[in-house]
Design an enzyme around this catalytic site. Structure first.
Site, PDB file in Angstrom:
ATOM      1  N   CYS A 237       0.521   9.249   5.490  1.00 56.75           N
ATOM      2  CA  CYS A 237       0.213   7.594   5.769  1.00 56.75           C
ATOM      3  C   CYS A 237       0.782   7.361   7.260  1.00 56.75           C
ATOM      4  CB  CYS A 237       1.260   6.938   4.809  1.00 56.75           C
ATOM      5  SG  CYS A 237       0.828   5.267   4.969  1.00 56.75           S
TER       6      CYS A 237
ATOM      7  N   ALA B 242       0.812  -1.310   0.012  1.00 56.04           N
ATOM      8  CA  ALA B 242       0.071   0.268  -0.097  1.00 56.04           C
ATOM      9  C   ALA B 242       0.779   1.338   0.091  1.00 56.04           C
ATOM     10  CB  ALA B 242      -0.953   0.153   1.175  1.00 56.04           C
ATOM     11  N   GLU B 243       1.931   1.070   0.880  1.00 49.96           N
ATOM     12  CA  GLU B 243       2.880   2.214   0.759  1.00 49.96           C
ATOM     13  C   GLU B 243       4.453   2.093   1.001  1.00 49.96           C
ATOM     14  OE1 GLU B 243       1.597   5.470   0.739  1.00 49.96           O
ATOM     15  OE2 GLU B 243      -0.476   4.912   1.208  1.00 49.96           O
ATOM     16  N   THR B 244       5.015   2.739   0.322  1.00 45.73           N
ATOM     17  CA  THR B 244       6.702   2.733   0.512  1.00 45.73           C
ATOM     18  C   THR B 244       6.842   4.074   1.063  1.00 45.73           C
ATOM     19  OG1 THR B 244       6.817   1.115  -1.351  1.00 45.73           O
ATOM     20  CG2 THR B 244       8.927   2.587  -0.764  1.00 45.73           C
TER      21      THR B 244
END
Length: 269
Positions: free
Chosen positions: A78, A49-51
């Protein structure tokens, strides 16, 4: 000429009770920002979903600069990847109690130890009751109320946990409404609050556990329940848990992290 750099890399499950739960995040530490396109491409390669990308700034306003990318775009806030970033830093230095991050749109964020877990301080995001008929029509079940924030955070309040679990929204049609979070929530069963969060316009059909959504849910549910804190479960396939409390204008989320992979990432470009 294309260059390749070896940089530290962590794969962390955030807001997880054990490995392969909660929400996956990649954390990479660089000495200068790669281009936005390179960071987005790396995030797409990771398919989390996120880096999170960090730059150490020991003489700056915070310990690190921090940016987050989904496989599709950069986001303004985030939570789970910030918690994962805090875990990556603090797990390597047992004497350290806290770490701060400077962000482009969310201000200074902090992660601090809380026993064998961590506390993440995010801006508490207020909402107001407002219609969103286009989205409601695509959820498949009629919510009791809709609450919204101009930052594209949308709460859909349902009566019970069974409705939350039964949701099968039209994700492709929701994506056409833009980069919104469609946060569906109700009173919980084993926890005070249950939720699911759909972000198809941001490249994430259903998020496993969303820190920023709980920065929205914290003031909403604290006010609605008349409490200072509550337990929360995000009922995705992986599932994720947090304790949420309100401190002034901050939502404090307490959750666990598990390192799945720690090693070297080779960044090209």
């Amino acid at each position: 000429m294309t260059s390749t750099r070896a940089i530290p890399y962590w794969h962390v499950d955030a807001f997880a009770e054990q490995a392969y739960g909660g929400n996956q995040a990649a954390v990479v530490v660089v000495d200068a920002w790669p281009s936005d396109e390179v960071m987005r491409t790396v995030a797409a390669e990771n398919m989390f979903a996120e880096t999170a990308f960090l730059i150490p700034t020991p003489d700056g306003e915070a310990d690190y600069k921090l940016r987050w990318f989904t496989p599709a775009l950069e986001v303004a806030l985030c939570g789970h990847a910030t918690l994962a970033s805090g875990h990556a830093v603090l797990s390597g230095d047992e004497a350290r109690e806290r770490v701060t991050f400077s962000t482009r749109k969310a201000g200074i964020l902090e992660v601090r130890r809380a026993g064998d877990r961590y506390e993440l301080a995010l801006p508490a995001i207020p909402t107001e009751q407002e219609a969103f008929d286009e989205a409601v029509a695509l959820l498949g079940i009629q919510p009791r109320e809709v609450w919204r924030n101009p930052g594209r955070y949308n709460i859909f309040l349902f009566d019970n946990a069974a409705q939350i679990r039964a949701l099968e929204p039209d994700l492709r049609a929701l994506a056409k409404l833009g980069d919104h979070q469609f946060i569906c929530t109700a009173p919980g069963e084993q926890t005070d609050v249950i939720s699911r969060n759909f972000v198809p316009g941001g490249g994430v059909d259903e998020d496993p556990f969303t820190g920023s959504a709980h920065a929205v849910l914290t003031p909403f549910w604290c006010d609605r329940l008349g409490v200072e804190s509550f337990t929360a479960f995000q009922a995705s396939e992986r599932g994720g848990h947090a304790i949420c409390r309100l401190e002034g204008d901050r939502a404090i989320l307490t959750g666990g992290c598990v390192t799945v992979v720690e090693g070297t990432f080779y960044l090209t470009g």
